[in-house]
Design a protein around this motif. Structure first.
Motif, PDB file in Angstrom:
ATOM      1  N   MET A   1       0.846  -1.180   0.000  1.00 46.83           N
ATOM      2  CA  MET A   1       0.000   0.000   0.000  1.00 46.83           C
ATOM      3  C   MET A   1       0.886   1.235   0.000  1.00 46.83           C
ATOM      4  O   MET A   1       1.838   1.337   0.759  1.00 46.83           O
ATOM      5  CB  MET A   1      -0.898  -0.009   1.216  1.00 46.83           C
ATOM      6  N   ILE A   2       0.556   2.177  -0.829  1.00 51.84           N
ATOM      7  CA  ILE A   2       1.360   3.386  -0.972  1.00 51.84           C
ATOM      8  C   ILE A   2       0.713   4.504  -0.165  1.00 51.84           C
ATOM      9  O   ILE A   2      -0.459   4.821  -0.342  1.00 51.84           O
ATOM     10  CB  ILE A   2       1.483   3.764  -2.451  1.00 51.84           C
ATOM     11  N   THR A   3       1.502   5.087   0.733  1.00 47.41           N
ATOM     12  CA  THR A   3       1.012   6.192   1.545  1.00 47.41           C
ATOM     13  C   THR A   3       1.599   7.490   1.017  1.00 47.41           C
ATOM     14  O   THR A   3       2.692   7.504   0.465  1.00 47.41           O
ATOM     15  CB  THR A   3       1.422   6.021   3.017  1.00 47.41           C
ATOM     16  N   THR A   4       0.868   8.561   1.192  1.00 49.02           N
ATOM     17  CA  THR A   4       1.381   9.867   0.796  1.00 49.02           C
ATOM     18  C   THR A   4       1.772  10.637   2.041  1.00 49.02           C
ATOM     19  O   THR A   4       1.366  10.307   3.150  1.00 49.02           O
ATOM     20  CB  THR A   4       0.332  10.658  -0.012  1.00 49.02           C
ATOM     21  N   GLY A   5       2.570  11.662   1.848  1.00 52.04           N
ATOM     22  CA  GLY A   5       3.080  12.445   2.957  1.00 52.04           C
ATOM     23  C   GLY A   5       4.582  12.240   3.070  1.00 52.04           C
ATOM     24  O   GLY A   5       5.260  11.932   2.098  1.00 52.04           O
ATOM     25  N   ASP A   6       5.121  12.388   4.272  1.00 57.48           N
ATOM     26  CA  ASP A   6       6.549  12.185   4.493  1.00 57.48           C
ATOM     27  C   ASP A   6       6.866  10.697   4.405  1.00 57.48           C
ATOM     28  O   ASP A   6       6.224   9.877   5.053  1.00 57.48           O
ATOM     29  CB  ASP A   6       6.973  12.737   5.854  1.00 57.48           C
ATOM     30  N   VAL A   7       7.859  10.356   3.600  1.00 57.23           N
ATOM     31  CA  VAL A   7       8.211   8.960   3.364  1.00 57.23           C
ATOM     32  C   VAL A   7       9.722   8.788   3.444  1.00 57.23           C
ATOM     33  O   VAL A   7      10.473   9.754   3.407  1.00 57.23           O
ATOM     34  CB  VAL A   7       7.714   8.485   1.974  1.00 57.23           C
ATOM     35  N   LYS A   8      10.149   7.541   3.565  1.00 51.33           N
ATOM     36  CA  LYS A   8      11.560   7.192   3.457  1.00 51.33           C
ATOM     37  C   LYS A   8      11.728   6.389   2.182  1.00 51.33           C
ATOM     38  O   LYS A   8      10.971   5.450   1.920  1.00 51.33           O
ATOM     39  CB  LYS A   8      12.018   6.385   4.665  1.00 51.33           C
ATOM     40  N   LEU A   9      12.705   6.762   1.385  1.00 51.89           N
ATOM     41  CA  LEU A   9      12.927   6.139   0.094  1.00 51.89           C
ATOM     42  C   LEU A   9      14.230   5.358   0.101  1.00 51.89           C
ATOM     43  O   LEU A   9      15.220   5.786   0.688  1.00 51.89           O
ATOM     44  CB  LEU A   9      12.979   7.213  -0.998  1.00 51.89           C
ATOM     45  N   ARG A  10      14.241   4.218  -0.566  1.00 54.99           N
ATOM     46  CA  ARG A  10      15.420   3.363  -0.667  1.00 54.99           C
ATOM     47  C   ARG A  10      16.349   3.947  -1.730  1.00 54.99           C
ATOM     48  O   ARG A  10      15.952   4.154  -2.869  1.00 54.99           O
ATOM     49  CB  ARG A  10      14.973   1.969  -1.074  1.00 54.99           C
ATOM     50  N   ALA A  11      17.592   4.211  -1.350  1.00 55.53           N
ATOM     51  CA  ALA A  11      18.599   4.722  -2.289  1.00 55.53           C
ATOM     52  C   ALA A  11      19.878   3.932  -2.064  1.00 55.53           C
ATOM     53  O   ALA A  11      20.663   4.250  -1.191  1.00 55.53           O
ATOM     54  CB  ALA A  11      18.832   6.206  -2.070  1.00 55.53           C
ATOM     55  N   GLY A  12      20.054   2.867  -2.847  1.00 55.11           N
ATOM     56  CA  GLY A  12      21.194   1.982  -2.618  1.00 55.11           C
ATOM     57  C   GLY A  12      20.991   1.264  -1.295  1.00 55.11           C
ATOM     58  O   GLY A  12      19.968   0.672  -1.046  1.00 55.11           O
ATOM     59  N   GLY A  13      21.957   1.359  -0.392  1.00 56.52           N
ATOM     60  CA  GLY A  13      21.832   0.749   0.916  1.00 56.52           C
ATOM     61  C   GLY A  13      21.381   1.727   1.974  1.00 56.52           C
ATOM     62  O   GLY A  13      21.441   1.430   3.163  1.00 56.52           O
ATOM     63  N   PHE A  14      20.938   2.909   1.568  1.00 57.95           N
ATOM     64  CA  PHE A  14      20.574   3.967   2.509  1.00 57.95           C
ATOM     65  C   PHE A  14      19.105   4.330   2.374  1.00 57.95           C
ATOM     66  O   PHE A  14      18.451   4.006   1.397  1.00 57.95           O
ATOM     67  CB  PHE A  14      21.425   5.218   2.263  1.00 57.95           C
ATOM     68  N   LYS A  15      18.605   5.028   3.392  1.00 59.89           N
ATOM     69  CA  LYS A  15      17.239   5.558   3.358  1.00 59.89           C
ATOM     70  C   LYS A  15      17.332   7.070   3.229  1.00 59.89           C
ATOM     71  O   LYS A  15      18.132   7.717   3.886  1.00 59.89           O
ATOM     72  CB  LYS A  15      16.496   5.201   4.639  1.00 59.89           C
ATOM     73  N   LYS A  16      16.501   7.631   2.373  1.00 58.01           N
ATOM     74  CA  LYS A  16      16.498   9.066   2.116  1.00 58.01           C
ATOM     75  C   LYS A  16      15.109   9.612   2.413  1.00 58.01           C
ATOM     76  O   LYS A  16      14.114   9.023   2.004  1.00 58.01           O
ATOM     77  CB  LYS A  16      16.865   9.299   0.647  1.00 58.01           C
ATOM     78  N   LYS A  17      15.038  10.715   3.136  1.00 59.81           N
ATOM     79  CA  LYS A  17      13.742  11.325   3.432  1.00 59.81           C
ATOM     80  C   LYS A  17      13.193  12.008   2.192  1.00 59.81           C
ATOM     81  O   LYS A  17      13.932  12.565   1.390  1.00 59.81           O
ATOM     82  CB  LYS A  17      13.882  12.359   4.547  1.00 59.81           C
ATOM     83  N   GLY A  18      11.879  11.954   2.068  1.00 54.28           N
ATOM     84  CA  GLY A  18      11.222  12.585   0.941  1.00 54.28           C
ATOM     85  C   GLY A  18       9.765  12.845   1.264  1.00 54.28           C
ATOM     86  O   GLY A  18       9.289  12.571   2.362  1.00 54.28           O
ATOM     87  N   LYS A  19       9.078  13.395   0.280  1.00 51.92           N
ATOM     88  CA  LYS A  19       7.651  13.678   0.434  1.00 51.92           C
ATOM     89  C   LYS A  19       6.950  13.226  -0.840  1.00 51.92           C
ATOM     90  O   LYS A  19       7.417  13.507  -1.938  1.00 51.92           O
ATOM     91  CB  LYS A  19       7.432  15.165   0.667  1.00 51.92           C
ATOM     92  N   LEU A  20       5.853  12.509  -0.683  1.00 50.43           N
ATOM     93  CA  LEU A  20       5.102  11.970  -1.804  1.00 50.43           C
ATOM     94  C   LEU A  20       3.673  12.489  -1.746  1.00 50.43           C
ATOM     95  O   LEU A  20       3.038  12.457  -0.695  1.00 50.43           O
ATOM     96  CB  LEU A  20       5.106  10.440  -1.741  1.00 50.43           C
ATOM     97  N   ILE A  21       3.185  12.962  -2.885  1.00 52.52           N
ATOM     98  CA  ILE A  21       1.821  13.492  -2.977  1.00 52.52           C
ATOM     99  C   ILE A  21       1.135  12.846  -4.175  1.00 52.52           C
ATOM    100  O   ILE A  21       1.717  12.751  -5.250  1.00 52.52           O
ATOM    101  CB  ILE A  21       1.828  15.029  -3.158  1.00 52.52           C
TER     102      ILE A  21
END
Length: 99
Positions: A1-21
């Motif tokens: 399930m895809i949630t919108t708002g503040d999310v953490k995104l997979r970037a290689g072996g790291f997590k990157k903060k982002g925002k999805l709308i």
């Protein structure tokens, strides 16, 4: 399930903060800080385009994009395929490769 708002995104072996709308017109909008690996993933989305005014990426809401987005949001899009096989019986004889 895809949630919108503040999310953490997979970037290689790291997590990157982002925002999805998710907009009403059927497009996703995603914001994140510069990350080369994540940037390549977002460019691969179907119909992705950069908006320099808002400094965000837009891409359409499609089945392919939802699958890829589920992976980037630290989900497991393959989980439904990792279920045990269903035992089936047939009324007619089957070859070995058909079982």
């Amino acid at each position: 399930m895809i949630t919108t708002g503040d999310v953490k995104l997979r970037a290689g072996g790291f997590k990157k903060k982002g925002k999805l709308i998710l907009h009403e017109d059927g497009n996703f909008q995603i914001f994140f800080g510069y990350n080369k690996l994540l940037l390549e993933e977002v460019k691969a989305f179907e119909g992705s385009r950069w908006n320099p005014e808002t400094k965000s990426w837009f891409f359409k809401d499609s089945q392919r994009n939802r699958f890829q987005l589920d992976y980037l949001l630290l989900g497991d899009p393959y989980a439904r395929f990792d279920t045990p096989l269903i035992d089936c019986t047939s009324n007619r004889p089957l070859y070995q490769h058909q079982k």
